[in-house]
Design a protein around this motif. Structure first.
Motif, short mmCIF file in Angstrom:
data_model
loop_
_atom_site.label_atom_id
_atom_site.label_comp_id
_atom_site.label_asym_id
_atom_site.label_seq_id
_atom_site.Cartn_x
_atom_site.Cartn_y
_atom_site.Cartn_z
N SER A 1 -80.23 12.79 59.07
CA SER A 1 -79.33 12.03 59.93
C SER A 1 -77.97 12.71 59.94
CB SER A 1 -79.19 10.59 59.43
OG SER A 1 -78.44 10.55 58.23
N ILE A 2 -77.08 12.17 60.71
CA ILE A 2 -75.71 12.68 60.74
C ILE A 2 -75.07 12.54 59.36
CG2 ILE A 2 -74.71 10.51 61.55
CD1 ILE A 2 -73.53 14.03 62.54
N PHE A 3 -75.48 11.51 58.62
CA PHE A 3 -74.93 11.30 57.28
C PHE A 3 -75.35 12.40 56.31
CE2 PHE A 3 -75.03 6.98 59.08
CZ PHE A 3 -73.66 6.75 59.09
N THR A 4 -76.53 12.97 56.54
CA THR A 4 -76.96 14.11 55.72
C THR A 4 -76.00 15.27 55.92
OG1 THR A 4 -79.27 13.43 56.01
CG2 THR A 4 -78.86 15.68 55.21
N TRP A 5 -75.65 15.52 57.17
CA TRP A 5 -74.77 16.65 57.46
C TRP A 5 -73.32 16.36 57.08
CZ3 TRP A 5 -77.21 20.82 57.39
CH2 TRP A 5 -78.53 20.87 57.84
N LEU A 6 -72.89 15.12 57.18
CA LEU A 6 -71.55 14.77 56.69
C LEU A 6 -71.49 14.91 55.17
CD1 LEU A 6 -70.72 11.66 58.90
CD2 LEU A 6 -69.72 13.96 59.05
N SER A 7 -72.57 14.52 54.50
CA SER A 7 -72.64 14.71 53.05
C SER A 7 -72.62 16.18 52.68
CB SER A 7 -73.91 14.06 52.50
OG SER A 7 -73.91 12.69 52.73
N PHE A 8 -73.32 16.97 53.47
CA PHE A 8 -73.33 18.42 53.28
C PHE A 8 -71.90 18.97 53.37
CE2 PHE A 8 -73.17 22.41 55.70
CZ PHE A 8 -73.79 23.28 54.81
N LEU A 9 -71.16 18.57 54.41
CA LEU A 9 -69.78 19.05 54.57
C LEU A 9 -68.88 18.58 53.44
CD1 LEU A 9 -69.32 18.55 58.41
CD2 LEU A 9 -69.62 20.71 57.17
N PHE A 10 -69.06 17.34 53.00
CA PHE A 10 -68.30 16.83 51.86
C PHE A 10 -68.55 17.68 50.63
CE2 PHE A 10 -68.95 14.31 47.98
CZ PHE A 10 -67.62 14.04 47.66
N LEU A 11 -69.81 17.94 50.34
CA LEU A 11 -70.18 18.71 49.15
C LEU A 11 -69.69 20.15 49.26
CD1 LEU A 11 -71.67 17.96 46.57
CD2 LEU A 11 -73.73 18.89 47.58
N MET A 12 -69.75 20.71 50.45
CA MET A 12 -69.30 22.08 50.65
C MET A 12 -67.80 22.20 50.38
SD MET A 12 -69.97 24.63 53.85
CE MET A 12 -69.03 23.73 55.05
N GLN A 13 -66.99 21.34 50.98
CA GLN A 13 -65.55 21.44 50.77
C GLN A 13 -65.17 21.11 49.34
OE1 GLN A 13 -63.02 18.87 50.35
NE2 GLN A 13 -64.55 17.27 50.17
N LYS A 14 -65.89 20.17 48.72
CA LYS A 14 -65.58 19.82 47.33
C LYS A 14 -65.89 20.98 46.39
CE LYS A 14 -68.02 16.85 44.86
NZ LYS A 14 -68.26 16.94 43.45
N SER A 15 -67.01 21.65 46.63
CA SER A 15 -67.36 22.77 45.75
C SER A 15 -66.37 23.92 45.92
CB SER A 15 -68.79 23.24 46.00
OG SER A 15 -68.93 23.81 47.28
N PHE A 16 -65.97 24.21 47.15
CA PHE A 16 -64.99 25.28 47.37
C PHE A 16 -63.66 24.94 46.71
CE2 PHE A 16 -67.31 26.86 51.34
CZ PHE A 16 -67.85 27.93 50.65
N LEU A 17 -63.20 23.72 46.89
CA LEU A 17 -61.92 23.33 46.28
C LEU A 17 -61.99 23.37 44.75
CD1 LEU A 17 -60.74 20.43 48.59
CD2 LEU A 17 -59.80 22.74 48.43
N THR A 18 -63.11 22.93 44.20
CA THR A 18 -63.27 22.93 42.75
C THR A 18 -63.27 24.36 42.20
OG1 THR A 18 -64.55 20.90 42.85
CG2 THR A 18 -64.75 22.19 40.83
N LEU A 19 -63.94 25.24 42.89
CA LEU A 19 -64.04 26.62 42.41
C LEU A 19 -62.77 27.41 42.64
CD1 LEU A 19 -67.70 27.41 43.43
CD2 LEU A 19 -66.83 27.01 41.13
N LEU A 20 -62.01 27.05 43.67
CA LEU A 20 -60.78 27.80 43.97
C LEU A 20 -59.58 27.31 43.19
CD1 LEU A 20 -61.15 28.29 47.82
CD2 LEU A 20 -61.51 29.97 46.01
N LEU A 21 -59.55 26.06 42.82
CA LEU A 21 -58.38 25.51 42.11
C LEU A 21 -58.55 25.52 40.61
CD1 LEU A 21 -57.56 22.51 44.41
CD2 LEU A 21 -56.52 24.75 44.41
#
Length: 87
Positions: A67-87
């Motif tokens: 569903s759209i929620f799967t892809w919104l969750s995907f985007l949430f997880l993607m940005q969170k992982s990038f921010l966690t690894l970069l900061l």
């Protein structure tokens, strides 16, 4: 420890992409369950609850209910992982 969770989140959202191509189905299932456990049993803040919901949407995707929620969750997880690894 935070960087480890960021790296696992990175692998989790990559596993969704691989799953879309029919690859590493068990890896995707593992990370869906990992996110559920991480979200609901290990932590208690709102971000961790969103991790758990992401795991639920990934689990639903595993059984074929994308569903759209799967892809919104995907985007949430993607940005969170990038921010966690970069900061």
């Amino acid at each position: 420890m935070i960087k480890l969770f960021g790296a696992l989140d990175l692998i989790a959202w990559i596993s969704l992409i691989l799953f879309q191509f029919g690859l590493f189905k068990h890896l995707f299932l593992f990370f869906a369950i990992y996110l559920i456990i991480k979200g609901f049993f290990i932590f208690g803040d709102i971000i961790s609850i969103l991790d758990g919901l992401t795991g639920v949407f990934f689990l639903l995707a595993f059984i074929g209910l994308f569903s759209i929620f799967t892809w919104l969750s995907f985007l949430f997880l993607m940005q969170k992982s990038f921010l966690t690894l970069l900061l």
